[in-house]
Design a protein around this motif. Structure first.
Motif, PDB file in Angstrom:
ATOM      1  N   ASP A 128     -10.780  -5.838  11.368  1.00  0.00           N
ATOM      2  CA  ASP A 128     -10.372  -4.595  12.002  1.00  0.00           C
ATOM      3  C   ASP A 128     -11.547  -3.745  12.456  1.00  0.00           C
ATOM      4  O   ASP A 128     -11.453  -3.009  13.435  1.00  0.00           O
ATOM      5  N   GLY A 129     -12.683  -3.865  11.767  1.00  0.00           N
ATOM      6  CA  GLY A 129     -13.860  -3.103  12.163  1.00  0.00           C
ATOM      7  C   GLY A 129     -14.711  -3.787  13.209  1.00  0.00           C
ATOM      8  O   GLY A 129     -15.736  -3.250  13.641  1.00  0.00           O
ATOM      9  N   PRO A 170      -4.818 -13.328   5.984  1.00  0.00           N
ATOM     10  CA  PRO A 170      -4.375 -12.251   5.083  1.00  0.00           C
ATOM     11  C   PRO A 170      -3.753 -11.120   5.900  1.00  0.00           C
ATOM     12  O   PRO A 170      -4.175 -10.854   7.024  1.00  0.00           O
ATOM     13  N   ALA A 171      -2.756 -10.461   5.340  1.00  0.00           N
ATOM     14  CA  ALA A 171      -2.124  -9.342   6.032  1.00  0.00           C
ATOM     15  C   ALA A 171      -3.171  -8.297   6.402  1.00  0.00           C
ATOM     16  O   ALA A 171      -4.079  -8.018   5.628  1.00  0.00           O
ATOM     17  N   GLY A 172      -3.051  -7.751   7.597  1.00  0.00           N
ATOM     18  CA  GLY A 172      -4.003  -6.736   8.035  1.00  0.00           C
ATOM     19  C   GLY A 172      -4.100  -6.678   9.547  1.00  0.00           C
ATOM     20  O   GLY A 172      -3.346  -7.341  10.271  1.00  0.00           O
ATOM     21  N   ASP A 173      -5.047  -5.886  10.029  1.00  0.00           N
ATOM     22  CA  ASP A 173      -5.266  -5.703  11.466  1.00  0.00           C
ATOM     23  C   ASP A 173      -6.454  -6.541  11.929  1.00  0.00           C
ATOM     24  O   ASP A 173      -7.475  -6.636  11.228  1.00  0.00           O
ATOM     25  N   TYR A 174      -6.327  -7.103  13.125  1.00  0.00           N
ATOM     26  CA  TYR A 174      -7.372  -7.967  13.674  1.00  0.00           C
ATOM     27  C   TYR A 174      -7.554  -7.676  15.161  1.00  0.00           C
ATOM     28  O   TYR A 174      -6.689  -7.086  15.810  1.00  0.00           O
ATOM     29  N   GLY A 215     -11.177  -3.326  28.421  1.00  0.00           N
ATOM     30  CA  GLY A 215     -11.944  -2.233  29.024  1.00  0.00           C
ATOM     31  C   GLY A 215     -13.409  -2.337  28.636  1.00  0.00           C
ATOM     32  O   GLY A 215     -14.011  -3.391  28.706  1.00  0.00           O
ATOM     33  N   THR A 216     -13.992  -1.204  28.212  1.00  0.00           N
ATOM     34  CA  THR A 216     -15.382  -1.206  27.774  1.00  0.00           C
ATOM     35  C   THR A 216     -15.468  -1.022  26.270  1.00  0.00           C
ATOM     36  O   THR A 216     -16.509  -0.697  25.741  1.00  0.00           O
ATOM     37  N   GLN A 217     -14.338  -1.249  25.569  1.00  0.00           N
ATOM     38  CA  GLN A 217     -14.293  -1.036  24.135  1.00  0.00           C
ATOM     39  C   GLN A 217     -15.211  -2.015  23.420  1.00  0.00           C
ATOM     40  O   GLN A 217     -15.155  -3.216  23.604  1.00  0.00           O
ATOM     41  N   THR A 218     -16.086  -1.494  22.563  1.00  0.00           N
ATOM     42  CA  THR A 218     -16.971  -2.352  21.778  1.00  0.00           C
ATOM     43  C   THR A 218     -16.796  -2.141  20.292  1.00  0.00           C
ATOM     44  O   THR A 218     -17.246  -2.940  19.495  1.00  0.00           O
ATOM     45  N   THR A 219     -16.138  -1.072  19.894  1.00  0.00           N
ATOM     46  CA  THR A 219     -15.838  -0.826  18.493  1.00  0.00           C
ATOM     47  C   THR A 219     -14.382  -0.463  18.366  1.00  0.00           C
ATOM     48  O   THR A 219     -13.757  -0.003  19.309  1.00  0.00           O
ATOM     49  N   ALA A 220     -13.841  -0.664  17.177  1.00  0.00           N
ATOM     50  CA  ALA A 220     -12.424  -0.397  16.977  1.00  0.00           C
ATOM     51  C   ALA A 220     -12.129   1.083  17.073  1.00  0.00           C
ATOM     52  O   ALA A 220     -12.858   1.894  16.520  1.00  0.00           O
TER      53      ALA A 220
END
Length: 323
Positions: free
Chosen positions: A186-187, A208-212, A253-258
């Motif tokens: 997620d990070g 494992p359950a979580g965000d990816y 887009g230009t996203q590089t971090t969560a």
């Protein structure tokens, strides 16, 4: 045109102008001069004890800090309401309130326990907002958030990857076979798995359950800054689609971090769609030679988590505090 028609036309025009003015004023907000004479509350939420991960049954305390960074005194500053998942609260939301001069702050503690639903989602999270009775210069920073990792039951992520040729993000378009997909935490600091799409552009992975976050080296993800964000729920098969367009930028887009408060991408708990092959270097099980193997790969996880899922199937806790 008679006088009655003139009057009706005038009243219609006047009403339209008045409504337009009200809407415009609401959109524009207070002028800089007016904003300088108003309180400006900011909210932060800290979770203690501070740990990298938590477990079901852990006792935690969320500390809400409300600070007035505006130019006027905040009257009766308080927590207004919020919602959260994954915490069992045995007491009502804190109702403490006080006046805050510019630069002043106060903190409120609220105890809770990590519950079973957090192990299904892989996290406990919430957002809470503050208010006061003297106006607000910037409502946009009145909400504080927390999000803590609760590793638990595993689930299956089943994704169709395709090139968005018609520009409509239509997932009935042909899947992209042989694409390399990188699954990050997620990070976005760790590669959890690297897989390869098979027949139909599908891949499946037990995680494992979580965000990816998903990226496709050599391709650009179609969508907003949240493109490629998925959530895996324990004991379930979560489905998603990943539309790609030509480009070398592998993120949305230009996203590089969560983002600070990620929004789950399209996903659901349902049987896997007809799948392809999975591969790549990963310490986690990766499957995908058709729907049967995808379901079998997650069968154990689903059976193990079934009871937990049943316990956790409840509405997100929402709170509205009285004024």
């Amino acid at each position: 045109m008679n006088s009655g028609q003139h009057l009706r036309r005038y009243m219609t025009s006047a009403t339209a102008i008045l409504v337009g003015g009200i809407v415009s004023a609401a959109l524009i907000g207070p002028s800089p001069a007016a904003a300088a004479d108003l309180p400006d509350l900011q909210v932060t939420i800290a979770v203690t004890p501070a740990k990298a991960t938590y477990a079901v049954g852990d006792a935690v305390t969320t500390t809400f800090t409300i600070k007035n960074v505006g130019g006027a005194t905040a009257v009766n500053a308080r927590i207004e309401g919020g919602d959260e998942d994954g915490l069992d609260r045995r007491t009502d939301p804190p109702s403490a309130h006080q006046d805050l001069a510019p630069g002043q702050s106060f903190s409120i503690d609220w105890a809770g326990t990590i519950d079973q639903s957090a192990s299904v989602a892989g996290r406990a999270s919430g957002s809470w907002a503050a208010t006061n009775d003297a106006g607000e210069a910037n409502p946009g920073d009145n909400t504080g958030r927390f999000n803590i990792a609760v590793p638990g039951v595993t689930g299956v992520l089943h994704v169709k990857v395709y090139v968005d040729i018609n520009g409509q993000s239509d997932d009935t378009q042909p899947g992209l076979v042989g694409a390399t997909i990188v699954i990050q935490d997620d990070g976005r600091t760790k590669t959890v798995a690297t897989v390869t799409t098979g027949a139909g552009g599908y891949f499946s992975a037990t995680l494992p359950a979580g965000d990816y976050w998903l990226t496709a080296p050599g391709w650009k993800l179609k969508g907003s800054e949240y493109a490629g964000h998925v959530q895996v729920k324990g004991g379930r098969t979560s489905e998603a689609t990943l539309p790609l367009v030509a480009g070398s930028n592998s993120g949305g887009g230009t996203q590089t971090t969560a983002p600070a408060d990620p929004i789950p991408a399209a996903s659901s708990s349902s049987p896997a769609a007809p799948g392809g092959t999975g591969g790549g270097e990963s310490a986690l099980p990766v499957t995908g030679v058709g729907a049967g193997p995808a379901i079998l790969a997650g069968a154990a996880a689903i059976l193990v988590g079934a009871a937990v899922v049943f316990v956790a199937r409840r509405r997100r806790n929402r709170f509205v505090l009285p004024k």
